[in-house]
Write a protein that holds these residues in place. Structure first.
Motif, PDB file in Angstrom:
ATOM      1  N   ARG A   1       4.779  -5.287   8.696  1.00  0.00           N
ATOM      2  CA  ARG A   1       5.452  -4.026   8.345  1.00  0.00           C
ATOM      3  C   ARG A   1       4.900  -3.434   7.056  1.00  0.00           C
ATOM      4  O   ARG A   1       4.799  -2.223   6.907  1.00  0.00           O
ATOM      5  CB  ARG A   1       6.958  -4.250   8.211  1.00  0.00           C
ATOM      6  CG  ARG A   1       7.593  -4.459   9.557  1.00  0.00           C
ATOM      7  CD  ARG A   1       9.074  -4.339   9.508  1.00  0.00           C
ATOM      8  NE  ARG A   1       9.641  -4.604  10.814  1.00  0.00           N
ATOM      9  CZ  ARG A   1      10.883  -4.375  11.147  1.00  0.00           C
ATOM     10  NH1 ARG A   1      11.713  -3.880  10.258  1.00  0.00           N
ATOM     11  NH2 ARG A   1      11.319  -4.644  12.358  1.00  0.00           N
ATOM     12  N   GLN A   2       4.565  -4.330   6.117  1.00  0.00           N
ATOM     13  CA  GLN A   2       3.966  -3.836   4.878  1.00  0.00           C
ATOM     14  C   GLN A   2       2.639  -3.136   5.169  1.00  0.00           C
ATOM     15  O   GLN A   2       2.357  -2.056   4.645  1.00  0.00           O
ATOM     16  CB  GLN A   2       3.734  -5.009   3.913  1.00  0.00           C
ATOM     17  CG  GLN A   2       3.123  -4.602   2.585  1.00  0.00           C
ATOM     18  CD  GLN A   2       4.067  -3.743   1.776  1.00  0.00           C
ATOM     19  OE1 GLN A   2       5.016  -4.236   1.208  1.00  0.00           O
ATOM     20  NE2 GLN A   2       3.818  -2.431   1.738  1.00  0.00           N
ATOM     21  N   LEU A   3       1.827  -3.759   6.016  1.00  0.00           N
ATOM     22  CA  LEU A   3       0.527  -3.158   6.345  1.00  0.00           C
ATOM     23  C   LEU A   3       0.715  -1.846   7.093  1.00  0.00           C
ATOM     24  O   LEU A   3      -0.051  -0.895   6.888  1.00  0.00           O
ATOM     25  CB  LEU A   3      -0.303  -4.133   7.193  1.00  0.00           C
ATOM     26  CG  LEU A   3      -0.630  -5.480   6.549  1.00  0.00           C
ATOM     27  CD1 LEU A   3      -1.622  -6.244   7.422  1.00  0.00           C
ATOM     28  CD2 LEU A   3      -1.197  -5.316   5.141  1.00  0.00           C
ATOM     29  N   GLU A   4       1.721  -1.794   7.947  1.00  0.00           N
ATOM     30  CA  GLU A   4       1.980  -0.573   8.701  1.00  0.00           C
ATOM     31  C   GLU A   4       2.411   0.553   7.762  1.00  0.00           C
ATOM     32  O   GLU A   4       1.997   1.698   7.916  1.00  0.00           O
ATOM     33  CB  GLU A   4       3.057  -0.844   9.769  1.00  0.00           C
ATOM     34  CG  GLU A   4       3.524   0.377  10.541  1.00  0.00           C
ATOM     35  CD  GLU A   4       2.396   1.185  11.169  1.00  0.00           C
ATOM     36  OE1 GLU A   4       1.343   0.596  11.505  1.00  0.00           O
ATOM     37  OE2 GLU A   4       2.546   2.423  11.270  1.00  0.00           O
ATOM     38  N   GLN A   5       3.209   0.192   6.777  1.00  0.00           N
ATOM     39  CA  GLN A   5       3.626   1.220   5.828  1.00  0.00           C
ATOM     40  C   GLN A   5       2.427   1.744   5.029  1.00  0.00           C
ATOM     41  O   GLN A   5       2.288   2.943   4.804  1.00  0.00           O
ATOM     42  CB  GLN A   5       4.678   0.654   4.871  1.00  0.00           C
ATOM     43  CG  GLN A   5       5.271   1.734   3.993  1.00  0.00           C
ATOM     44  CD  GLN A   5       5.761   1.205   2.666  1.00  0.00           C
ATOM     45  OE1 GLN A   5       5.221   0.238   2.127  1.00  0.00           O
ATOM     46  NE2 GLN A   5       6.780   1.828   2.144  1.00  0.00           N
TER      47      GLN A   5
ATOM     48  N   THR B   1      -6.369   0.989   7.287  1.00  0.00           N
ATOM     49  CA  THR B   1      -5.997   0.015   8.319  1.00  0.00           C
ATOM     50  C   THR B   1      -6.554  -1.343   7.930  1.00  0.00           C
ATOM     51  O   THR B   1      -7.703  -1.464   7.497  1.00  0.00           O
ATOM     52  CB  THR B   1      -6.520   0.414   9.704  1.00  0.00           C
ATOM     53  OG1 THR B   1      -7.911   0.654   9.622  1.00  0.00           O
ATOM     54  CG2 THR B   1      -5.823   1.654  10.219  1.00  0.00           C
ATOM     55  N   LEU B   2      -5.713  -2.351   8.085  1.00  0.00           N
ATOM     56  CA  LEU B   2      -6.089  -3.709   7.699  1.00  0.00           C
ATOM     57  C   LEU B   2      -5.820  -4.648   8.870  1.00  0.00           C
ATOM     58  O   LEU B   2      -4.733  -4.624   9.444  1.00  0.00           O
ATOM     59  CB  LEU B   2      -5.296  -4.162   6.472  1.00  0.00           C
ATOM     60  CG  LEU B   2      -5.563  -3.334   5.214  1.00  0.00           C
ATOM     61  CD1 LEU B   2      -4.301  -2.664   4.734  1.00  0.00           C
ATOM     62  CD2 LEU B   2      -6.156  -4.208   4.116  1.00  0.00           C
ATOM     63  N   ALA B   3      -6.828  -5.444   9.217  1.00  0.00           N
ATOM     64  CA  ALA B   3      -6.680  -6.390  10.331  1.00  0.00           C
ATOM     65  C   ALA B   3      -6.323  -7.763   9.773  1.00  0.00           C
ATOM     66  O   ALA B   3      -6.916  -8.219   8.789  1.00  0.00           O
ATOM     67  CB  ALA B   3      -7.978  -6.478  11.114  1.00  0.00           C
TER      68      ALA B   3
ATOM     69  N   LEU C   1      -7.518 -14.616   1.418  1.00  0.00           N
ATOM     70  CA  LEU C   1      -7.515 -13.279   2.039  1.00  0.00           C
ATOM     71  C   LEU C   1      -7.447 -13.281   3.568  1.00  0.00           C
ATOM     72  O   LEU C   1      -8.482 -13.292   4.247  1.00  0.00           O
ATOM     73  CB  LEU C   1      -8.731 -12.478   1.578  1.00  0.00           C
ATOM     74  CG  LEU C   1      -8.560 -11.711   0.274  1.00  0.00           C
ATOM     75  CD1 LEU C   1      -9.774 -10.836   0.015  1.00  0.00           C
ATOM     76  CD2 LEU C   1      -7.309 -10.858   0.264  1.00  0.00           C
ATOM     77  N   PRO C   2      -6.244 -13.253   4.107  1.00  0.00           N
ATOM     78  CA  PRO C   2      -6.100 -13.289   5.567  1.00  0.00           C
ATOM     79  C   PRO C   2      -6.237 -11.917   6.221  1.00  0.00           C
ATOM     80  O   PRO C   2      -5.836 -11.754   7.363  1.00  0.00           O
ATOM     81  CB  PRO C   2      -4.670 -13.809   5.722  1.00  0.00           C
ATOM     82  CG  PRO C   2      -3.953 -13.224   4.545  1.00  0.00           C
ATOM     83  CD  PRO C   2      -4.941 -13.195   3.410  1.00  0.00           C
ATOM     84  N   LEU C   3      -6.753 -10.949   5.506  1.00  0.00           N
ATOM     85  CA  LEU C   3      -6.855  -9.612   6.090  1.00  0.00           C
ATOM     86  C   LEU C   3      -8.150  -8.934   5.651  1.00  0.00           C
ATOM     87  O   LEU C   3      -8.737  -9.295   4.619  1.00  0.00           O
ATOM     88  CB  LEU C   3      -5.640  -8.749   5.751  1.00  0.00           C
ATOM     89  CG  LEU C   3      -5.412  -8.234   4.344  1.00  0.00           C
ATOM     90  CD1 LEU C   3      -4.181  -7.360   4.296  1.00  0.00           C
ATOM     91  CD2 LEU C   3      -5.301  -9.347   3.355  1.00  0.00           C
ATOM     92  N   ARG C   4      -8.564  -7.985   6.456  1.00  0.00           N
ATOM     93  CA  ARG C   4      -9.813  -7.268   6.163  1.00  0.00           C
ATOM     94  C   ARG C   4      -9.578  -5.787   6.434  1.00  0.00           C
ATOM     95  O   ARG C   4      -9.037  -5.417   7.482  1.00  0.00           O
ATOM     96  CB  ARG C   4     -10.940  -7.791   7.047  1.00  0.00           C
ATOM     97  CG  ARG C   4     -12.323  -7.336   6.661  1.00  0.00           C
ATOM     98  CD  ARG C   4     -13.371  -8.085   7.473  1.00  0.00           C
ATOM     99  NE  ARG C   4     -13.042  -8.147   8.887  1.00  0.00           N
ATOM    100  CZ  ARG C   4     -13.253  -7.156   9.753  1.00  0.00           C
ATOM    101  NH1 ARG C   4     -13.761  -6.011   9.344  1.00  0.00           N
ATOM    102  NH2 ARG C   4     -12.959  -7.305  11.040  1.00  0.00           N
ATOM    103  N   ALA C   5     -10.013  -4.975   5.468  1.00  0.00           N
ATOM    104  CA  ALA C   5      -9.792  -3.532   5.608  1.00  0.00           C
ATOM    105  C   ALA C   5     -10.915  -2.904   6.427  1.00  0.00           C
ATOM    106  O   ALA C   5     -12.087  -3.271   6.279  1.00  0.00           O
ATOM    107  CB  ALA C   5      -9.724  -2.886   4.234  1.00  0.00           C
ATOM    108  N   ASP C   6     -10.540  -1.981   7.272  1.00  0.00           N
ATOM    109  CA  ASP C   6     -11.534  -1.164   7.969  1.00  0.00           C
ATOM    110  C   ASP C   6     -12.157  -0.212   6.944  1.00  0.00           C
ATOM    111  O   ASP C   6     -11.645  -0.080   5.824  1.00  0.00           O
ATOM    112  CB  ASP C   6     -10.855  -0.377   9.093  1.00  0.00           C
ATOM    113  CG  ASP C   6     -10.496  -1.285  10.267  1.00  0.00           C
ATOM    114  OD1 ASP C   6     -11.019  -2.422  10.301  1.00  0.00           O
ATOM    115  OD2 ASP C   6      -9.697  -0.874  11.117  1.00  0.00           O
TER     116      ASP C   6
END
Lengths: 230, 205
Positions: free
Chosen positions: B34-38, B46-48, B95-100
């Motif tokens: 939800r944080q990423l969606e916000q 966008t972050l995967a 870092l479990p996420l990567r930005a487009d």
């Protein structure tokens, strides 16, 4: 006069029927895939190519028909979507509920870990449940889960798995992790089981080093440590 | 979105206290999503997420906070600050996420575009901390002005790159607390420092 059977009918165990249905489907699908990979269809001249394609279709149809037919009967005998029972219960229907949930959970967990197909035996899961219950699981759900983990491995509840050759996780590890995940998901709130299995599978993967070398006491400790954190 | 408009995302519904819910992987993942969606809705970023990596971080974090849980109930407030900072340390370390790629309108003078992954993780931990403190202590939280300064984020990113523990010090700075740069991942040390600080202040009174 009421229409009554003179003798009580024996309880029909749906698990072996389901196992047969799933085995037929699994073998047919795997056979079809193997044939497709093995035979150089593109190199075959007509009409041999057409004949071979027809043979494939027949094999696939056979498996699907057998699977659907027997599976339909099995599903009519037992609600497949019931929640898993508490792992320390001696309720009459617990064995079947456990096996049904174990099948669904293991299939889900193995797919998440990388399996393309898996064949899980409900009859074997029932056998493992009976073994543990006969030994007296006690009131400690974590200890019961550890005993079930060992028993399910021993009876070979995971019959067959199509596992990618290039997978970094060995299949032998995946079996143990998937069992851990499903048993972890079965503890506590029985609702939301599918999502619990998904989360528990990733927890199991994170605990791979612990689970791989754990004896029953250590497994029970891991279940106790994480059952509130799924 | 600008940095002066930091908003909390709606947290997933739960019947449990947030301090309990956050220690369940399903809720933790939902809250993170939800944080990423916000952030996506407000900035176009966008972050995967790598779910397996996030679960591994969660498990490591859980074990550390359980191991350092205080018995003294008066230490609970400090403990919640600590576990929030520790969560950020673990998220930024692995870092479990990567930005487009950044959206066309991105202004890299804003922290969210300067370091999207770090910004997302930091905002998540800040919002979880704020929600827990409000629920447990009826306490309002505010961000320190330095949080909105891009120079802080330059330093933050560079320091975390060489020492992930420094994330905890920056988290304390952003929340207006006195940072522990020496042994930030030890709750015992944090408490001892706080006691020593209180003692020194009392001696000056």
């Amino acid at each position: 006069m009421p229409n009554r059977s003179p003798f009580p009918l024996p309880r029909l165990d749906a698990a072996p029927i389901k196992d047969v249905a799933r085995s037929l489907r699994f073998v047919a699908e795997r056979g079809g895939r193997t044939l497709k990979q093995a035979l150089p269809l593109d190199a075959l001249p007509e009409p041999a190519a057409r004949l071979a394609e027809g043979a494939f279709a027949t094999v696939e149809r056979l498996g699907a028909t057998a699977g659907r037919g027997v599976s339909g009967l099995a599903h009519s005998l037992l609600d497949p979507d019931g929640p898993p029972p508490p792992l320390t219960t001696d309720a009459a229907d617990a064995e079947a509920r456990f096996a049904t949930a174990m099948h669904a959970g293991l299939t889900r967990a193995l797919a998440q870990l990388g399996a393309t197909e898996a064949l899980v035996s409900e009859a074997a899961a029932e056998r493992a449940w009976r073994q543990v219950m006969a030994a007296g699981p006690g009131a400690d759900e974590a200890a019961a889960a550890a005993a079930l983990h060992q028993a399910l491995l021993a009876v070979g509840a995971v019959r067959e798995v199509d596992w990618p050759e290039d997978a970094t996780l060995p299949l032998a590890d995946a079996r143990g992790l998937a069992l851990f995940a499903v048993l972890l998901a079965m503890q506590g709130d029985p609702g939301d089981f599918d999502n619990r299995v998904a989360a528990a599978t990733d927890i199991a993967l994170a605990l791979r080093a612990d689970i791989g070398t754990a004896d029953p006491a250590r497994l029970a400790a891991l279940f106790a440590e994480f059952h509130d954190h799924v | 979105m600008t940095m002066s408009e930091v908003q909390s995302p709606p947290l997933p519904a739960t019947t449990e206290p947030l301090r309990v819910a956050i220690r369940r992987l399903r809720w933790f993942r939902q809250a993170f999503a939800r944080q990423l969606e916000q952030i996506r809705a407000e900035s176009g970023l966008t972050l995967a997420v790598d779910d397996r990596k996030l679960a591994r971080i969660f498990v490591d974090w859980l074990r550390q906070i359980e191991a350092q849980k205080p018995r003294d109930p008066t230490a609970r407030r400090a403990y919640f600050d600590f576990v929030s900072a520790l969560m950020l340390r673990d998220l930024l370390r692995d870092l479990p996420l990567r930005a487009d790629p950044l959206p066309a309108h991105a202004d890299t003078a804003l922290p969210e575009y300067f370091w999207p992954e770090g910004f997302a993780c930091t905002l998540f931990c800040l919002n979880i901390r704020a929600a827990v403190l409000e629920q447990e202590f009826n306490a309002e939280t505010a961000l320190a002005p330095v949080f909105f300064d891009l120079r802080s984020w330059w330093s933050f990113r560079e320091n975390v790159g060489s020492d992930a523990n420094s994330a905890m010090g920056f988290f304390d700075v952003f929340t207006g607390q006195n940072p522990d740069w020496q042994m930030p991942d030890s709750f015992r040390h944090r408490l001892d420092r706080a006691l020593a600080g209180a003692g020194a202040a009392a001696a000056l009174d």
